[in-house]
Design a protein around this motif. Structure first.
Motif, mmCIF file in Angstrom:
data_model
loop_
_atom_site.group_PDB
_atom_site.id
_atom_site.type_symbol
_atom_site.label_atom_id
_atom_site.label_comp_id
_atom_site.label_asym_id
_atom_site.label_seq_id
_atom_site.Cartn_x
_atom_site.Cartn_y
_atom_site.Cartn_z
ATOM 1 N N ASP A 1 0.706 -1.213 0.000
ATOM 2 C CA ASP A 1 0.149 0.027 0.022
ATOM 3 C C ASP A 1 0.845 1.169 0.120
ATOM 4 O OD1 ASP A 1 -2.873 0.992 2.052
ATOM 5 O OD2 ASP A 1 -2.568 0.777 -0.198
ATOM 6 N N LEU A 2 1.845 1.110 0.801
ATOM 7 C CA LEU A 2 2.846 2.362 0.816
ATOM 8 C C LEU A 2 3.417 2.641 -0.507
ATOM 9 C CD1 LEU A 2 4.410 4.435 2.774
ATOM 10 C CD2 LEU A 2 6.365 2.682 2.897
ATOM 11 N N ILE A 3 3.789 1.522 -1.190
ATOM 12 C CA ILE A 3 4.502 1.675 -2.425
ATOM 13 C C ILE A 3 3.413 2.283 -3.502
ATOM 14 C CG2 ILE A 3 5.915 0.717 -4.292
ATOM 15 C CD1 ILE A 3 6.933 -1.080 -2.500
ATOM 16 N N ASN A 4 2.369 1.718 -3.543
ATOM 17 C CA ASN A 4 1.372 2.095 -4.322
ATOM 18 C C ASN A 4 0.771 3.638 -4.243
ATOM 19 O OD1 ASN A 4 0.763 -0.076 -5.837
ATOM 20 N ND2 ASN A 4 -0.839 -0.889 -4.412
ATOM 21 N N SER A 5 0.728 4.136 -2.935
ATOM 22 C CA SER A 5 0.099 5.500 -2.712
ATOM 23 C C SER A 5 1.184 6.668 -2.412
ATOM 24 C CB SER A 5 -0.746 5.201 -1.576
ATOM 25 O OG SER A 5 0.058 5.312 -0.502
ATOM 26 N N LEU A 6 2.360 6.350 -2.393
ATOM 27 C CA LEU A 6 3.374 7.310 -2.120
ATOM 28 C C LEU A 6 3.414 8.402 -3.233
ATOM 29 C CD1 LEU A 6 5.439 7.856 0.273
ATOM 30 C CD2 LEU A 6 7.161 7.027 -1.396
ATOM 31 N N PRO A 7 3.267 9.550 -3.206
ATOM 32 C CA PRO A 7 3.458 10.672 -4.348
ATOM 33 C C PRO A 7 4.731 10.963 -4.328
ATOM 34 C CG PRO A 7 2.376 11.603 -2.202
ATOM 35 C CD PRO A 7 2.792 10.125 -1.910
ATOM 36 N N LEU A 8 5.270 10.165 -5.128
ATOM 37 C CA LEU A 8 7.120 10.438 -5.160
ATOM 38 C C LEU A 8 7.345 11.857 -5.805
ATOM 39 C CD1 LEU A 8 9.059 7.410 -6.056
ATOM 40 C CD2 LEU A 8 9.214 8.580 -4.191
ATOM 41 N N TYR A 9 6.660 11.968 -6.917
ATOM 42 C CA TYR A 9 6.985 13.376 -7.652
ATOM 43 C C TYR A 9 6.440 14.601 -6.738
ATOM 44 C CZ TYR A 9 6.704 16.845 -11.298
ATOM 45 O OH TYR A 9 6.551 18.135 -12.008
ATOM 46 N N SER A 10 5.300 14.518 -6.112
ATOM 47 C CA SER A 10 5.003 15.588 -5.134
ATOM 48 C C SER A 10 6.083 15.679 -4.204
ATOM 49 C CB SER A 10 3.737 15.487 -4.423
ATOM 50 O OG SER A 10 2.806 15.393 -5.420
#
Lengths: 588, 224
Positions: A496-505
């Motif tokens: 879930d963490l990998i799925n929902s992490l907004p890396l670009y932001s």
């Protein structure tokens, strides 16, 4: 109200000229967008402003004059500047003046109509606020204020003054397209006047994105068409597909990819950020998956894993057998019902024996299975982790079976309510029979000793005395099941963490903090008596917690549906728990 | 240039009307030529620690109040460090593992850095600008600054409220924000000087100055 003049920091050292910008009457603020230098032809200036007004829907006008000279302006220059007020009529007319090389600013405001109230001392009339034009242009205020009225100059009065400033600068991009190397009729000074900013990589990416998106979108539509075909809707495959978390994760990722490579352009910046965040998440996933793949396939680690798997399964089964032997004796000094104990113990021992045989049957194929499963890591680390969670569920299937047996049979009737459907409600009914009810004439007819009452009481007594034994088995197997559920839950949390992490932001907040603005902050610059108050406006970046909260991607809903209280209640009453059920699945 | 203002001598916040006129006269007669009037007084917070309130009057429409909290005392720092290291040494004598000592040093260092960067606030500033807004800045001991700016359109009023804090009843200054839906409602209460927690006399000084500016702003905003 004090008049606020927003002046860009890039024009502070510009030559004398006209101030071009927008006047916001509701907040009494003048937003200066550029400085137009001498010499100019008034007709051409008016034409340019009309063009900009039409293109950007912003009420751009000449707000006043800007004088950057060596000493105080002479009489003739002063009269010339005032005369310009007649050529470009604007109410109110600003006259900003700065001594070259000095820090003294002066500002005069002329109203054509006489002011209704007596004017306050000169320094209180105007406030100069300096802003960095590039940062204000590129930044985005959170929460985003929606300005629905896009007519020239119209702004709903309910929006804050600062939101209006940001909006004005952002929409006036048309004005900033020309730089000083252009051979235009007028010469402007703004943040891009030294040269328009552009990037070759961005341009190339923009050109290439069209055909690439088309190709990938068609590939993805092919894949989804295959996945939606009738074969997968038939009973065995659809059941298996709904139970395995791998299929759920693959579906989720396919949705993401379809959204990223869809041919529709993003309508607003929130959608664009979401698209880019999804792309970054997919790329991170694939990168981590490939790292895992290279680690697994190097130095025959898969062989070691496969060799270690069967002994571990054997060891677990042995420990379970010891546990059952312990339960069949006198566990923790409790006295159990011997016969029931033996029956239940032997029943579960037989199951373990079956399971061990099954594992030994599979042992030659384990290495091949693991090798192919490891290949799935190239689709992403999340897929590999979901597969791991499914493998754990399959390997501990016997514990799940024991838990279900324990919940269904061992503690079925002692505490469950008699009206719950599909369960044997021996003790429940017996308990109901024992409850006092209102004595009425109908009950007097039933007052005699009925066979129902006799059998009910007998059953109730027997099951009550068998309760400790059954409850102990239920407790042990429930604890084991909870352990397995906890391990699966941890894996799901990671996925879930990998799925929902907004890396670009997050990266944007780290490297370009002015792009995501929570608000502004002001700093008072050096102040002189009799001069207007000067403030520097800077962007206040969004804190990381708010970035995560605003831009987190929707996960696949693998959160525990029950609160702790509901979970404890279910455990106590013997109802089956499936804490990691997806939304929309029926609960058993 | 620093000027000393006479004691206000107020007990209750009710008697503020005539005091405003007194304050204005006192400010005018002490005005230097620099254009920025600075004034420093010392107050105490609710626990008895010393606070320094620095007021800067940039112009009649812009004022700044800077409240400095007491610094990190060497005594408390030494006490905490000694406690942690004694405990670590006690554990070391039990377990004979020198990793405990290194871990204790790391924990002390990281704890101190974390405390200075995230917890210890050195200075709290309130900047009020007529017709623009109110800005609150907290400066941490490590130099980090966290700023919040509230636009004047959203500000309904600045009041002194009472609150129950642990076993005490304290006064605190807060900003009331307007509710966009209901014209007479309040959507949020934003407390000011939360970590300095000054006493009522300091709050009254700040309150009076802020009310002058708010009154002026309301008067000019209603006029055409």
């Amino acid at each position: 109200m004090v008049l606020k003049a927003f002046f860009p920091t890039c024009c502070v050292s510009a030559d004398s000229g006209l101030l071009v910008g927008r006047w916001v009457p509701e907040h009494s603020s003048a937003v200066v967008l550029a400085v137009l230098h001498f010499p100019f032809i008034p007709v051409q200036v008016k034409q340019l402003l009309a063009q900009v007004r039409q293109a950007s829907q912003v009420g751009v006008a000449v707000l006043g004059t800007w004088c950057h000279c060596r000493q105080e302006p002479e009489e003739s220059l002063g009269r010339f500047l005032e005369g310009l007020g007649a050529v470009f009529p604007h109410e109110p007319w600003l006259q900003l003046c700065r001594e070259r090389g000095g820090t003294f600013w002066s500002c005069e405001v002329t109203h054509q109509q006489a002011p209704a109230a007596p004017s306050a001392p000169g320094e209180d009339q105007v406030m100069l606020i300096f802003y960095d034009q590039r940062q204000v242009l590129l930044s985005q205020l959170h929460p985003p204020t929606v300005l629905p009225d896009r007519q020239a100059g119209a702004t709903p009065a309910s929006t804050g003054g600062l939101a209006a400033v940001f909006d004005t600068v952002a929409r006036s991009e048309v004005l900033f397209r020309s730089d000083r190397f252009d051979e235009g009729p007028v010469r402007l000074s703004h943040w891009q006047s030294e040269g328009v900013e552009a990037s070759i990589l961005a341009e190339l990416a923009r050109r290439a994105s069209g055909p690439v998106c088309l190709l990938l979108a068609s590939l993805l539509s092919l894949v989804s068409a295959v996945g939606a075909c009738r074969v997968f809707k038939l009973w065995p495959l659809s059941f298996v597909g709904s139970k395995l978390s791998t299929c759920e994760q693959l579906r989720h990722r396919l949705e993401h990819l379809t959204l990223i490579f869809s041919m529709r352009k993003a309508e607003n910046s929130a959608q664009l950020m979401r698209k880019v965040n999804m792309l970054a998440s997919v790329l991170l996933d694939v990168a981590l998956g490939l790292t895992l793949l290279s680690w697994l396939h190097g130095r025959s680690r898969i062989g070691h894993l496969a060799d270690a798997l069967v002994p571990v399964a054997d060891h677990v089964a042995e420990e379970l057998q010891h546990l059952l032997q312990w339960l069949m004796g006198a566990p923790a000094g409790l006295k159990m019902n011997r016969a029931l104990d033996q029956v239940l113990g032997r029943f579960f021992l037989y199951h373990i024996h079956l399971w061990i045989s099954y594992i030994h049957l599979m042992s030659p194929f384990v290495e091949h299975i693991l090798w192919h499963v490891g290949l799935s890591a190239c689709l992403g680390l999340t897929v590999a982790l979901s597969l791991l969670s499914d493998i754990i569920a399959l390997l501990t299937f016997h514990i799940y079976c024991f838990y279900v047996y324990g919940a269904r049979w061992a503690v079925p009737s002692s505490l469950r309510k008699p009206q719950s459907p599909g369960c044997s409600s021996g003790m429940g009914e017996g308990a109901a029979l024992g409850r006092p009810w209102a004595w009425g004439p109908a009950d007097a007819r039933r007052a005699g000793p009925s066979p129902q009452l006799f059998i009910g009481t007998l059953l109730f007594t027997i099951l009550l005395f068998l309760l400790p034994t059954t409850a102990l088995y239920y407790l042990v197997f429930t604890l084991l099941r909870l352990l397995v559920v906890a391990v699966q839950g941890l894996i799901h949390l990671l996925v879930d963490l990998i799925n929902s992490l907004p890396l670009y932001s997050l990266g944007l907040r780290l490297c370009r903090p002015y792009r995501l603005a929570a608000g502004v902050k002001f700093r008072v610059l050096q102040h002189e008596a009799g001069r207007p108050l000067r403030l520097l406006m800077q962007i206040n970046p969004l804190p990381y917690s708010r970035v995560m909260h605003t831009y987190r991607l929707p996960s696949c809903g693998c959160h525990p549906k029950d609160s702790w209280g509901a979970l404890c209640r279910k455990l106590f009453f013997g109802e089956l728990i499936y804490p990691w059920r997806q939304r929309g699945d029926k609960q058993d | 240039m620093v000027t000393r203002l006479p004691e206000a001598g107020l007990e209750r916040a009710g008697r503020l009307g005539p005091a405003i006129a007194v304050e204005r006269r006192a400010v005018r007669c002490g005005r230097p030529s620099g254009g920025v009037m600075e004034d420093e007084r010392s107050f105490s917070d609710i626990c008895g620690g010393r606070l320094a309130l620095q007021r800067r009057y940039y112009s009649p429409s812009c004022r700044e109040f800077c409240l400095s909290c007491p610094r990190l005392s060497l005594r408390s720092l030494t006490a905490v460090t000694c406690t942690v290291w004694l405990a670590a040494y006690g554990l070391f004598t039990l377990c004979e593992n020198s990793m405990i000592l290194s871990a204790a040093i790391f924990i002390t260092l990281l704890g101190l850095l974390g405390y200075l960067h995230f917890v210890k606030i050195d200075q709290e500033t309130l900047l009020i600008i007529d017709s623009l807004g109110i800005q609150m800045t907290s400066s941490y001991a490590s130099g980090k600054e966290s700023t919040t700016f509230i636009e004047m359109d959203k500000v309904k009023d600045i009041v002194i409220n009472e609150a129950i804090y642990m076993q005490k009843v304290i006064y605190y200054l807060c900003i009331l924000l307007k509710d966009p839906v209901e014209p007479h409602g309040i959507s949020q209460v934003v407390p000011v000087f939360q970590s300095a927690k000054p006493r009522l006399d300091c709050l009254i000084e700040v309150y009076r100055s802020c009310q002058e500016i708010l009154a002026h702003q309301k008067a000019t905003s209603t006029s055409p």
